[in-house]
Design a protein around this motif. Structure first.
Motif, PDB file in Angstrom:
ATOM      1  N   UNK A 222       9.223   0.677   7.559  1.00 33.83           N
ATOM      2  CA  UNK A 222       8.980   0.112   6.232  1.00 33.83           C
ATOM      3  C   UNK A 222       7.541  -0.338   6.055  1.00 33.83           C
ATOM      4  N   UNK A 223       6.954  -0.885   7.095  1.00 32.95           N
ATOM      5  CA  UNK A 223       5.542  -1.286   7.022  1.00 32.95           C
ATOM      6  C   UNK A 223       4.645  -0.082   6.786  1.00 32.95           C
ATOM      7  N   UNK A 224       4.853   0.986   7.560  1.00 37.42           N
ATOM      8  CA  UNK A 224       4.014   2.174   7.422  1.00 37.42           C
ATOM      9  C   UNK A 224       4.163   2.817   6.044  1.00 37.42           C
ATOM     10  N   UNK A 225       5.331   2.660   5.451  1.00 36.01           N
ATOM     11  CA  UNK A 225       5.578   3.268   4.151  1.00 36.01           C
ATOM     12  C   UNK A 225       4.976   2.450   3.008  1.00 36.01           C
ATOM     13  N   UNK A 226       4.926   1.150   3.139  1.00 31.51           N
ATOM     14  CA  UNK A 226       4.531   0.294   2.024  1.00 31.51           C
ATOM     15  C   UNK A 226       3.190  -0.404   2.202  1.00 31.51           C
ATOM     16  N   UNK A 227       2.699  -0.474   3.437  1.00 31.57           N
ATOM     17  CA  UNK A 227       1.494  -1.265   3.704  1.00 31.57           C
ATOM     18  C   UNK A 227       0.383  -0.355   4.219  1.00 31.57           C
ATOM     19  N   UNK A 228      -0.811  -0.562   3.738  1.00 36.52           N
ATOM     20  CA  UNK A 228      -1.993   0.163   4.204  1.00 36.52           C
ATOM     21  C   UNK A 228      -3.140  -0.819   4.328  1.00 36.52           C
ATOM     22  N   UNK A 229      -3.771  -0.833   5.498  1.00 36.04           N
ATOM     23  CA  UNK A 229      -4.898  -1.740   5.702  1.00 36.04           C
ATOM     24  C   UNK A 229      -6.034  -1.446   4.728  1.00 36.04           C
ATOM     25  N   UNK A 230      -6.233  -0.158   4.407  1.00 31.55           N
ATOM     26  CA  UNK A 230      -7.292   0.201   3.464  1.00 31.55           C
ATOM     27  C   UNK A 230      -7.028  -0.397   2.093  1.00 31.55           C
ATOM     28  N   UNK A 231      -5.787  -0.310   1.615  1.00 33.24           N
ATOM     29  CA  UNK A 231      -5.457  -0.892   0.315  1.00 33.24           C
ATOM     30  C   UNK A 231      -5.524  -2.417   0.355  1.00 33.24           C
ATOM     31  N   UNK A 232      -5.198  -2.987   1.498  1.00 26.55           N
ATOM     32  CA  UNK A 232      -5.304  -4.447   1.609  1.00 26.55           C
ATOM     33  C   UNK A 232      -6.757  -4.891   1.503  1.00 26.55           C
TER      34      UNK A 232
END
Length: 380
Positions: A222-232
């Motif tokens: 779920x983290x890999x699908x919804x979270x991106x360090x670049x977008x953060x």
């Protein structure tokens, strides 16, 4: 990263050639290509915008005056970031007290998700300085591992390792907030940790959730699908430079009346390695100090070796029965020897000495011409 122009490697080659040929438009082109990028990076090192702008100004003036030091034009991008970092760190090192580093906290009204935005800033502050710089240079500014390593003085392997740790830390922290809202139905363990919780997560609960997400296959997916360090990192606003900074850089580089200022800036930053990248002044002074100390150490080692050799020869003479003076030679007496401890250690370790307790036990008996033995006193 939106907010600054895209510059490819062919543009870098043209910029270097323009600077080397003293093109009058080269400083303006250099600033337009990299000024905003470098200012944003400097603001991640120094919180005060004015000081960050001064660091960028001196870095670009140094680049214009010392471009011949850069051995490989294709490395212009990394070189400019390295010059900016050198100027920023130099300003921090000359301050009294605790230096102010890092990005300022955002205005909560700037984001649709203030809780997540605050978390990004808080998590970046939890990283070590090098991990934070690796993350910002690699993701926000798009430098390759080799370029990031050249800026920070690391190998590509070290950059990759630290980038992985920093990315995981940031993404796990953000996933704790996001999955606490949306992922409860997919992971019973996560649901049990947050079902009774309402409102923003406390730091303690967030750390517990981050640890769980890092070891749970369902939550990791779920983290890999919804979270991106670049977008953060995109949630951190670009630190745009003031319009006056461009005018200052161009004026210092091309105005004949600023020759003295330009010379002072380039001389202050004239400390490069063989590839043209800046080197901290402390590193060079330590190497010089080592070179000065080496002859002294070598001379001392030679003196000890010579002293030990003479003592060893005298010891072998004693074991073979040659005549020795009844008292130590003045040149090697313990009282006058400049380094008695090494001499004593050499005597103790010398294997040619007889194991007998006294020299008289092994010395041949003296006899008179008639053949009668003569009593002798033990050597003192």
């Amino acid at each position: 990263m939106p907010g600054w122009p895209t510059v490819d490697r062919a543009d870098d080659q043209e910029l270097v050639e323009a600077l080397r040929h003293a093109d009058a438009d080269a400083p303006a082109k250099l600033y337009d290509s990299y000024g905003e990028r470098l200012h944003d990076y400097a603001c991640t090192l120094i919180e005060e915008r004015e000081v960050a702008g001064d660091a960028v100004h001196d870095a670009l003036v140094t680049a214009q005056g010392c471009v011949d030091r850069l051995k490989e034009p294709v490395r212009l991008r990394a070189w400019l970031y390295a010059l900016t970092r050198f100027q920023a760190r130099s300003r921090l090192s000359h301050r009294s007290g605790t230096p102010v580093e890092g990005m300022p906290l955002p205005d909560p009204g700037e984001h649709d998700d203030p809780e997540l935005a605050d978390l990004v800033y808080e998590t970046l502050g939890e990283l070590s300085r090098n991990e934070r710089e690796v993350l910002v240079l690699s993701l926000r500014h798009g430098l390759t591992p080799a370029e990031t390593g050249a800026v920070l003085g690391l190998t590509s392997r070290q950059v990759t390792s630290r980038l992985g740790r920093a990315r995981d830390h940031l993404e796990n922290a953000a996933a704790a907030v996001v999955l606490a809202r949306t992922g409860r139905a997919h992971c019973p363990d996560l649901s049990a940790m947050v079902d009774s919780w309402e409102g923003p997560l406390t730091p303690l609960l967030r750390r517990r959730l981050s640890g769980h997400i890092g070891g749970c296959e369902v939550c990791t997916e779920g983290r890999d699908r919804q979270i991106s360090a670049l977008r953060l990192l995109d949630m951190v606003p670009v630190a745009f430079a003031p319009l006056s900074l461009r005018r200052r850089v161009v004026d210092t580089c091309v105005n004949p009346e600023r020759d003295q200022t330009r010379t002072l800036i380039t001389d202050r930053g004239d400390n490069f390695d063989r590839t043209g990248f800046p080197v901290a002044a402390g590193g060079r002074s330590r190497r010089r100090g080592t070179r000065r100390l080496a002859p002294v150490v070598l001379a001392g080692a030679c003196l000890l070796a010579a002293t030990g050799a003479v003592v060893a020869i005298n010891g072998r003479d004693a074991s073979s029965g040659s005549a020795l003076p009844s008292k130590p030679s003045p040149a090697f007496s313990v009282a006058e020897s400049p380094s008695p401890e090494p001499v004593l250690e050499e005597d103790e370790e010398e294997p040619s000495f007889s194991p007998s307790p006294t020299p008289s036990a092994t010395r041949p008996a003296r006899r008179t011409p008639s053949g009668r033995p003569v009593a002798t006193r033990p050597r003192s």
